[in-house]
Design a protein around this motif. Structure first.
Motif, PDB file in Angstrom:
ATOM      1  N   GLN A   1     -11.409   6.905  -4.034  1.00  0.00           N
ATOM      2  CA  GLN A   1     -11.575   5.680  -3.246  1.00  0.00           C
ATOM      3  C   GLN A   1     -10.373   4.756  -3.414  1.00  0.00           C
ATOM      4  OE1 GLN A   1     -14.806   4.752  -1.116  1.00  0.00           O
ATOM      5  NE2 GLN A   1     -13.933   6.797  -1.005  1.00  0.00           N
ATOM      6  N   LYS A   2      -9.197   5.303  -3.065  1.00  0.00           N
ATOM      7  CA  LYS A   2      -7.967   4.525  -3.096  1.00  0.00           C
ATOM      8  C   LYS A   2      -7.409   4.409  -1.682  1.00  0.00           C
ATOM      9  CE  LYS A   2      -6.538   5.886  -7.785  1.00  0.00           C
ATOM     10  NZ  LYS A   2      -5.456   6.531  -8.584  1.00  0.00           N
ATOM     11  N   PRO A   3      -7.034   3.209  -1.241  1.00  0.00           N
ATOM     12  CA  PRO A   3      -6.502   3.059   0.115  1.00  0.00           C
ATOM     13  C   PRO A   3      -5.107   3.651   0.235  1.00  0.00           C
ATOM     14  CG  PRO A   3      -6.391   0.978  -1.057  1.00  0.00           C
ATOM     15  CD  PRO A   3      -7.122   1.926  -1.958  1.00  0.00           C
ATOM     16  N   VAL A   4      -4.749   4.080   1.435  1.00  0.00           N
ATOM     17  CA  VAL A   4      -3.431   4.667   1.669  1.00  0.00           C
ATOM     18  C   VAL A   4      -3.123   4.600   3.162  1.00  0.00           C
ATOM     19  CG1 VAL A   4      -4.372   7.016   1.954  1.00  0.00           C
ATOM     20  CG2 VAL A   4      -1.977   6.711   1.271  1.00  0.00           C
TER      21      VAL A   4
ATOM     22  N   ASN B   1      -6.864  12.850  -4.103  1.00  0.00           N
ATOM     23  CA  ASN B   1      -6.092  11.708  -4.598  1.00  0.00           C
ATOM     24  C   ASN B   1      -6.481  10.364  -3.978  1.00  0.00           C
ATOM     25  OD1 ASN B   1      -3.720  12.949  -6.360  1.00  0.00           O
ATOM     26  ND2 ASN B   1      -3.979  14.293  -4.601  1.00  0.00           N
ATOM     27  N   TYR B   2      -7.203  10.403  -2.853  1.00  0.00           N
ATOM     28  CA  TYR B   2      -7.526   9.134  -2.193  1.00  0.00           C
ATOM     29  C   TYR B   2      -9.000   9.033  -1.786  1.00  0.00           C
ATOM     30  CZ  TYR B   2      -2.511   8.614  -2.140  1.00  0.00           C
ATOM     31  OH  TYR B   2      -1.212   8.512  -2.548  1.00  0.00           O
TER      32      TYR B   2
ATOM     33  N   LEU C   1       0.845  -1.197   0.000  1.00  0.00           N
ATOM     34  CA  LEU C   1       0.000   0.000   0.000  1.00  0.00           C
ATOM     35  C   LEU C   1       0.877   1.242   0.000  1.00  0.00           C
ATOM     36  CD1 LEU C   1      -2.610  -1.168   2.623  1.00  0.00           C
ATOM     37  CD2 LEU C   1      -3.210  -0.277   0.377  1.00  0.00           C
TER      38      LEU C   1
ATOM     39  N   PRO D   1     -11.227   2.487   1.797  1.00  0.00           N
ATOM     40  CA  PRO D   1     -12.405   3.006   1.081  1.00  0.00           C
ATOM     41  C   PRO D   1     -13.638   2.150   1.329  1.00  0.00           C
ATOM     42  CG  PRO D   1     -10.478   2.924  -0.362  1.00  0.00           C
ATOM     43  CD  PRO D   1     -10.125   2.168   0.878  1.00  0.00           C
TER      44      PRO D   1
ATOM     45  N   PHE E   1      -5.337  14.754   0.180  1.00  0.00           N
ATOM     46  CA  PHE E   1      -5.950  13.481   0.551  1.00  0.00           C
ATOM     47  C   PHE E   1      -7.320  13.333  -0.110  1.00  0.00           C
ATOM     48  CE2 PHE E   1      -8.954  11.372   3.482  1.00  0.00           C
ATOM     49  CZ  PHE E   1      -8.470  10.074   3.371  1.00  0.00           C
TER      50      PHE E   1
END
Length: 354
Positions: A206-209, A201-202, A187, A333, A198
């Motif tokens: 809906q992108k995990p980080v 971009n996330y 990740l 997400p 944030f």
């Protein structure tokens, strides 16, 4: 005079008990008619009679129910809890009437007040409050939550410290080896991003980080430990999940104090890491969700030791993973599948939002 264990405890005796009762009594309505015994549904008339009788004992004494009155109040609390407990466990929880949960809460309240009025040790009264908070429903503006805070503040400090010292004597064992996170599956990590970065971009895509450095200022980063939890909450009763995973037959729940949980199940004071895997909602079919309504959001696959004969399409499911360290925050997400395995004793806080 020093209390057992070397810590100075609160003053004991009638004066101290009277002062506590004054503090506890201030949490209740000033007059009997103010304690309305309002319920959210119908219950048997005999239960209403018991509730009114308990209220009368509470307010009928000159300032404080003592002796026979306190004993009678305690017995009524027992009867109310026993009778309503059967109703709470007669079927699925979602079908339990809120009125019966309120009756149970009143039974816990009257029982706890009887313990205090009689000058008995406070630990049973604290447990009664916790049971009412866990199994009952709010009554009198959540009086049980306010009552237990008062009672906990009056518990002897020596006993809390003794519990903490007991946990400190445990045998330390080395942590298990952590799984290897391959670079192609790792990740992304982000240090102290702006809210805009944030979001753009996330959050919106809906992108995990994994977020780093954003909770370094939280007091828990310096305070939280096994000993700390023994000191501040060792006497409190909480629900504990026992078992490897909640889909196993041996999985169960048990109500116990925080100290009992630590004494029975925690043997390492090294804590903090979790191994986590995330799967996209697009791979839901490849994860073989349970068909039942209750477990439809749970995979049948043991992701670290999959049965590829029984679940052949699982090999098609791509995942991202990380070793989440103390102080790191993982953004998951909506609808992402997640697998979590603690590598050490760990404490975590979760937030859900839409």
């Amino acid at each position: 005079m020093a209390a057992p264990g070397g810590a100075e405890g609160p003053a004991a005796g009638p004066a101290a008990g009277g002062a506590l009762w004054v503090e506890v009594r201030a949490l209740l309505p000033g007059a009997e008619e103010g304690l309305t015994l309002a319920l959210s549904g119908e219950v048997e008339d005999c239960v209403l009679t018991l509730l009114r009788r308990a209220r009368g004992l509470l307010y009928g004494a000159a300032g404080r129910p003592c002796g026979a009155a306190a004993a009678a109040l305690r017995r009524l609390g027992d009867v109310l809890r026993d009778y309503s407990w059967e109703k709470l466990n007669a079927g699925p929880w979602r079908e339990v009437s809120k009125a019966w949960r309120q009756v149970y809460a009143y039974g816990c309240l009257f029982g706890a007040l009887a313990e205090v009025a009689a000058g008995r040790p406070l630990a049973p009264a604290v447990r009664l409050c916790d049971m009412g908070l866990l199994m009952g429903a709010s009554v009198l503006d959540n009086v049980l939550a306010r009552l237990v805070r008062v009672l906990q503040a009056h518990l002897p400090r020596g006993k809390r410290r003794a519990a903490a010292e007991g946990s400190a004597k445990r045998i330390r064992i080395g942590p298990p080896p952590a799984p290897v996170v391959q670079p192609e599956d790792a990740l992304p990590h982000l240090h102290c991003p702006s809210l805009e970065h944030f979001r753009d971009n996330y959050l919106i895509p809906q992108k995990p980080v994994v977020l780093e450095g954003i909770i370094d200022h939280w007091p828990c980063m310096k305070k939280w430990s096994v000993d700390y939890f023994c000191q501040v909450a060792g006497c409190r009763t909480v629900p504990v999940e026992l078992g490897t995973r909640y889909t196993d037959e041996e999985w169960s729940q048990k109500l116990m104090t925080v100290s009992d949980f630590i004494n029975q199940y925690i043997v390492n004071e090294v804590f903090g890491r979790k191994y986590i895997r995330l799967y996209s909602p697009q791979d839901s079919e490849n994860l073989y969700p349970h068909e039942s309504q209750i477990l439809h959001n749970t995979s049948q696959v043991d992701v670290e030791d999959p049965d590829l004969v029984k679940f052949p399409d699982f090999r098609k499911a791509a995942f991202q993973s990380c070793i989440l360290m103390p102080g790191q925050v993982l953004f998951i997400p909506v609808k992402y599948w997640h697998y979590v395995r603690s590598l050490d004793i760990s404490f975590s806080v979760s937030f859900w939002w839409s």
